[in-house]
Design an enzyme around this catalytic site. Structure first.
Site, PDB file in Angstrom:
ATOM      1  N   ARG A 194       0.812  -1.111  -0.071  1.00 61.71           N
ATOM      2  CA  ARG A 194      -0.120   0.209   0.029  1.00 61.71           C
ATOM      3  C   ARG A 194       0.885   1.310  -0.106  1.00 61.71           C
ATOM      4  O   ARG A 194       1.574   1.453   0.726  1.00 61.71           O
ATOM      5  CB  ARG A 194      -0.977   0.316   1.143  1.00 61.71           C
ATOM      6  N   TYR A 233      -6.946   5.075  -6.851  1.00 62.90           N
ATOM      7  CA  TYR A 233      -8.333   5.698  -6.763  1.00 62.90           C
ATOM      8  C   TYR A 233      -7.817   6.957  -5.870  1.00 62.90           C
ATOM      9  O   TYR A 233      -6.903   6.796  -4.845  1.00 62.90           O
ATOM     10  CB  TYR A 233      -9.448   4.867  -6.370  1.00 62.90           C
ATOM     11  N   ASP A 315     -15.111  -8.810   9.628  1.00 56.62           N
ATOM     12  CA  ASP A 315     -14.132  -9.557   9.313  1.00 56.62           C
ATOM     13  C   ASP A 315     -14.099 -10.662  10.455  1.00 56.62           C
ATOM     14  O   ASP A 315     -13.315 -11.772  10.250  1.00 56.62           O
ATOM     15  CB  ASP A 315     -12.728  -8.730   9.225  1.00 56.62           C
TER      16      ASP A 315
END
Length: 440
Positions: A194, A233, A315
């Protein structure tokens, strides 16, 4: 008019799942205490997608997207990463009518968490402000007693305990006991690097400026080997660009490694970008030297999410790969459903609470489990066809998206309105005759 009970509820986990769940239950009129293991409000990661289906929940709660610099999604493109040949495109407004006018958003995870924390704790929102307890590391759950034990030995009890503490939650162990070994977390062999870059750094470089062709655009660059892909994005009002460099690996070292988050460097990113167009490779020169790397984990769909006074969400219940951009979305759908289904509960009895949890599970398990399975595959693969044998175990075939139809997966995801579905379930429950209720 029948009276409704106010429950004392514990929510474990201060991330997206925990905060949204706490907000939903606060709005249902309950007293909510949230326990978070970290010392302060923190958020790991970077960008997060709020799909059309998920924003229906947040918008209904009055989330102020603009105040937290949360981007509206405008367009989507999937391109070959070496030639920039376009593989797919979604134009603005493609799904808005289907989704009942809702929008898709891109947020920096820290911004979204602050927005949710504000909704949870502000005095002027519906319901009683949520009490947040930090440095509260849960080491065990007791489903029957409705209690949690913290690392300091203290025990806290409630009418309902919601475990929203992520993929490594201990709550599924408490639900399944010895059977848990069949549903243990496994690392998938997919890693993600990331990083975020200022939009200005990309636009000021003639070699990379064309990578940002319009505001609000999500771009998916697919490597020729189809085992690597780069997502791009904008967040924070298009001032920053979020990147995720995904790689599927098959070495046993990667799969067996139990550390889910660790540090990489700029050179490792450069290696992953080899084979992409040189303009994409140029991005590595703009990053910091040390970069976070995540090894992504998942588990088979759990056979149950609740037992007595304990339920798992997010999660903790259904960890999934981010290939459909629905990890946060399923958390928000869980929260919306719980908030509706725990409205107007008649009393605090285990019978009443278990019944509402049963309704929640029947509503959420098929859809969340199907999304979990579909998310196993990258977007450019026929996820429904590949996962079909497992999908039909959790949902009726006629209710699933079509095989070999990526756009229908998006329609299936985005058209869903969890608020409306949960309200219909609650109304049916309240309309049952006393005889029907006794028969359960």
């Amino acid at each position: 008019m029948s009276s409704s009970a106010t429950l004392d509820i514990i929510v474990v986990g201060g991330g997206i799942a925990g905060l949204t769940t706490a907000i939903g239950l606060r709005r249902a009129g309950h007293h909510v205490r949230l326990f978070e293991r970290a010392a302060t409000a923190t958020a790991f990661g970077a960008g997060v997608v709020i799909g059309y289906n998920a924003s229906k929940v947040l918008t209904a709660w009055g989330l102020d997207y603009d105040s937290y610099n949360i981007n509206v999604a405008e367009t989507f493109k999937m391109m070959k990463g070496d030639t920039f040949e376009e593989m797919a495109r979604f134009e603005p407004g493609l799904y808005e009518e289907l989704a009942g006018g809702s929008r898709q958003y891109y947020a920096h995870r820290i911004d979204l968490q602050q927005a949710l924390l504000n909704l949870a704790t502000r005095q002027d929102a519906p319901g009683r402000p949520i009490e947040v307890c930090y440095s509260a590391d849960v080491v065990s759950y007791d489903p029957k007693a409705g209690s949690i034990t913290l690392q300091d030995g203290s025990i806290h009890r409630a009418d309902l305990v919601v475990a929203a503490d992520g993929v490594h939650s201990l709550a599924p162990h408490s639900l399944l006991g010895a059977d848990y070994s069949n549903y243990d977390i496994s690392h998938t062999g997919t890693t993600i690097i990331r990083f975020m870059l200022p939009s200005s750094a990309i636009l000021s470089d003639p070699q990379t400026a064309h990578l940002i062709s319009s505001p609000g655009q999500f771009t998916w660059f697919v490597h020729p080997d189809r085992n690597r892909w780069l997502l791009q994005y904008p967040v924070r009002d298009n001032t920053e660009i979020n990147y995720g460099m995904y790689s599927r690996v098959t070495t046993s070292e990667q799969i067996n490694e139990q550390v889910s988050r660790f540090k990489g460097n700029r050179d490792s990113l450069r290696r992953e970008l080899e084979g992409f167009h040189p303009d994409i490779g140029q991005l590595a020169d703009k990053t910091s030297e040390i970069l976070p790397v995540w090894k992504l984990a998942e588990r088979p769909p759990l056979p149950t999410w609740y037992k007595y006074r304990l339920v798992v969400v997010g999660d903790a219940a259904h960890p999934m790969l981010p290939n459909q951009g629905q990890g946060a979305g399923m958390c928000m759908e869980d929260a919306g459903a719980l908030g509706v289904l725990f409205s107007n509960i008649p009393d605090k009895s285990a019978t009443s609470i278990t019944r509402r949890l049963e309704l929640f599970f029947k509503l959420r398990h098929p859809r969340a489990s199907a999304t979990q399975l579909i998310s196993h595959c990258p977007y450019f693969e026929d996820a429904v066809g590949i996962m079909w044998p497992e999908l039909v175990k959790v949902m009726k075939p006629k209710e699933l998206p079509r095989k070999n139809d990526r756009n229908h997966i998006r329609e299936w995801l985005f058209a869903y309105d969890v608020n409306a579905e949960a309200e219909a379930v609650l109304k049916a429950e309240q309309d049952r005759t006393p005889q029907e209720k006794d028969a359960c």
